[in-house]
Design an enzyme around this catalytic site. Structure first.
Site, PDB file in Angstrom:
ATOM      1  N   ASP A 188      -1.641  10.240  -4.320  1.00  0.00           N
ATOM      2  CA  ASP A 188      -1.683   9.726  -5.733  1.00  0.00           C
ATOM      3  C   ASP A 188      -1.709  10.962  -7.002  1.00  0.00           C
ATOM      4  OD1 ASP A 188      -2.036   7.154  -4.875  1.00  0.00           O
ATOM      5  OD2 ASP A 188      -4.266   7.578  -4.662  1.00  0.00           O
ATOM      6  N   GLY A 216       1.710   4.226  -2.208  1.00  0.00           N
ATOM      7  CA  GLY A 216       2.427   3.275  -3.378  1.00  0.00           C
ATOM      8  C   GLY A 216       2.984   4.556  -4.524  1.00  0.00           C
ATOM      9  N   HIS A 217       4.091   4.255  -4.726  1.00  0.00           N
ATOM     10  CA  HIS A 217       4.689   5.271  -5.469  1.00  0.00           C
ATOM     11  C   HIS A 217       5.292   4.518  -6.772  1.00  0.00           C
ATOM     12  CE1 HIS A 217       5.575   8.771  -2.466  1.00  0.00           C
ATOM     13  NE2 HIS A 217       4.377   8.350  -2.648  1.00  0.00           N
ATOM     14  N   THR A 219      -6.396   1.336   3.692  1.00  0.00           N
ATOM     15  CA  THR A 219      -5.560   0.459   2.832  1.00  0.00           C
ATOM     16  C   THR A 219      -5.398  -0.928   3.343  1.00  0.00           C
ATOM     17  OG1 THR A 219      -3.599   1.220   3.716  1.00  0.00           O
ATOM     18  CG2 THR A 219      -4.275   2.259   1.740  1.00  0.00           C
ATOM     19  N   THR A 227      -5.393   9.748   6.803  1.00  0.00           N
ATOM     20  CA  THR A 227      -4.405   8.703   7.319  1.00  0.00           C
ATOM     21  C   THR A 227      -3.959   9.155   8.715  1.00  0.00           C
ATOM     22  OG1 THR A 227      -2.620   7.302   6.765  1.00  0.00           O
ATOM     23  CG2 THR A 227      -2.495   9.558   6.159  1.00  0.00           C
ATOM     24  N   ARG A 235     -10.357   4.853  -8.032  1.00  0.00           N
ATOM     25  CA  ARG A 235     -10.294   6.218  -7.363  1.00  0.00           C
ATOM     26  C   ARG A 235     -11.274   6.968  -8.170  1.00  0.00           C
ATOM     27  NH1 ARG A 235      -4.064   6.478  -8.962  1.00  0.00           N
ATOM     28  NH2 ARG A 235      -3.013   5.210  -7.232  1.00  0.00           N
TER      29      ARG A 235
END
Ligand code: IMP
Ligand code: MG
Length: 326
Positions: free
Chosen positions: A12, A39-40, A120, A193, A247
């Site tokens: 992010d 997620g872009h 996620t 991740t 966030r």
């Protein structure tokens, strides 16, 4: 020229904007890690906003895009993204490595039910686990239509073996997802991740660009964090692109950034979302867990450039372009 763009924090960082900027004149944009967890957000030349999870941002600018080795994909979500692009009049030219692993309904339900460090819930740890157990399903395995029954059967792409078919005279951006602190090896393990942040075709990359935000955000579980700042979260609209989760927001930690730089060794750094701090006169940084107040945005800019000489670009306006440091 082949350029990789990699996050220097917890994802992010605003890599979508950097990819949008640097991919204007390239032939290819390639994704090489993660899947629907990423997620872009990217804006096309008319200012239309697209939120992409699998398709590399370059698709919005009419580039050839590759989903390369290292990625894991959810075919149903991929098709939704492609539908959205088509709805906006964009026909993406998609290449997919035969090595890409498919996320199954079992991966999704295991992730939904498992206790998994605030993931996620996109099946990520489970698909990479099956890859390591050598029992995953790869797109090159052919008949995957029964695996994801939401698949409508019209996914159009060109598959390839080995490296993406980028010619020597063509240019490419390798678009990283997440950031170094979420890397399965170099990150805050186990609060990471399940993939690597460095491109699988790293040996072909001529230039690395690291992206950091003017402040730090993190989502998901992790070790104790510096003070969470609600005003930054509100001003910076810091809610997950994928999950909508708030966030955690705090000042940048110079030790964390120095560590990320020691791994990525970028030739250039982009600092994003500087404008979010424009009305603050107490902009601060952490060093060895001590807080240091730098001052207003101009002082902060000077401080960053003198501390990290690799900084070449700032993004100061959410709808503006990157600004070159002179
Ligand atoms: P997973 O990748 O869904 O298994 O999630 C593992 C951890 O990485 C969780 O803390 C997530 O919040 C975090 N994470 C995964 N992808 C992203 C991302 O694109 N941006 C920010 N955090 C992410
Ligand atoms: Mg993101």
């Amino acid at each position: 020229m082949k350029t990789a763009i990699v996050g220097l924090q917890y994802g992010d960082e605003g890599k979508g904007r950097a990819v949008g900027h640097f991919s204007k004149d390239v032939d290819w944009v390639v994704r090489f890690n993660g899947g629907g967890n990423a997620g872009h957000t990217v804006y096309d030349d008319d200012g239309r906003e697209f939120k992409l999870h699998h398709v590399p941002c370059g698709a919005v600018f009419g580039k050839k895009v590759a989903l390369d080795s290292g990625m894991v994909i959810n075919l149903a979500t991929l098709e939704d993204e492609i539908s959205t692009l088509r709805g906006a009049g964009i026909e993406p030219d998609i290449y997919i490595s035969e090595n890409v692993h498919l996320i199954t309904p079992e991966h999704l339900s295991s992730d939904a039910n498992g206790s998994n460090i605030g993931s996620t819930k996109r099946g990520i740890a489970y698909v990479y686990a099956d890859r390591s157990l050598r029992k995953g399903i790869r797109i090159g395995d052919g008949d995957f239509s029964g695996v994801v029954n939401a698949t409508k059967g019209w996914l159009k792409y060109t598959s390839y073996k080995g490296l993406p078919p980028i010619r020597k005279d063509e240019s490419a951006i390798f678009e990283g997802a997440q950031g170094i602190m979420l890397d399965v090896d170099y990150g805050d393990y186990p609060y990471v991740t399940s993939s690597s942040m460095m491109p699988s075709s790293a040996h072909r990359v001529d230039r690395f660009i690291g992206v950091m935000k003017a402040y730090t955000t993190r989502v998901g579980d992790g070790p104790p964090y510096h003070e969470d700042m609600v005003d930054i979260r509100v001003a910076g609209k810091e809610f997950g692109t994928t999950t909508g989760r708030p966030r955690n927001c705090t000042w940048n930690d110079l030790d964390q950034i120095a560590y990320a730089l020691s791994i990525v060794q970028p030739d250039e750094i982009v600092v994003t979302k500087m404008d979010i701090l424009k009305d603050m006169d107490n902009i601060s940084v952490y060093k060895k867990n001590e807080l240091y107040v730098i001052g207003n945005l101009d002082s902060y800019k000077d401080f960053l450039v003198s501390t990290f000489p690799q900084i070449k670009w700032f993004s100061e306006a959410p709808d503006g372009d990157l600004i070159k440091v002179t």
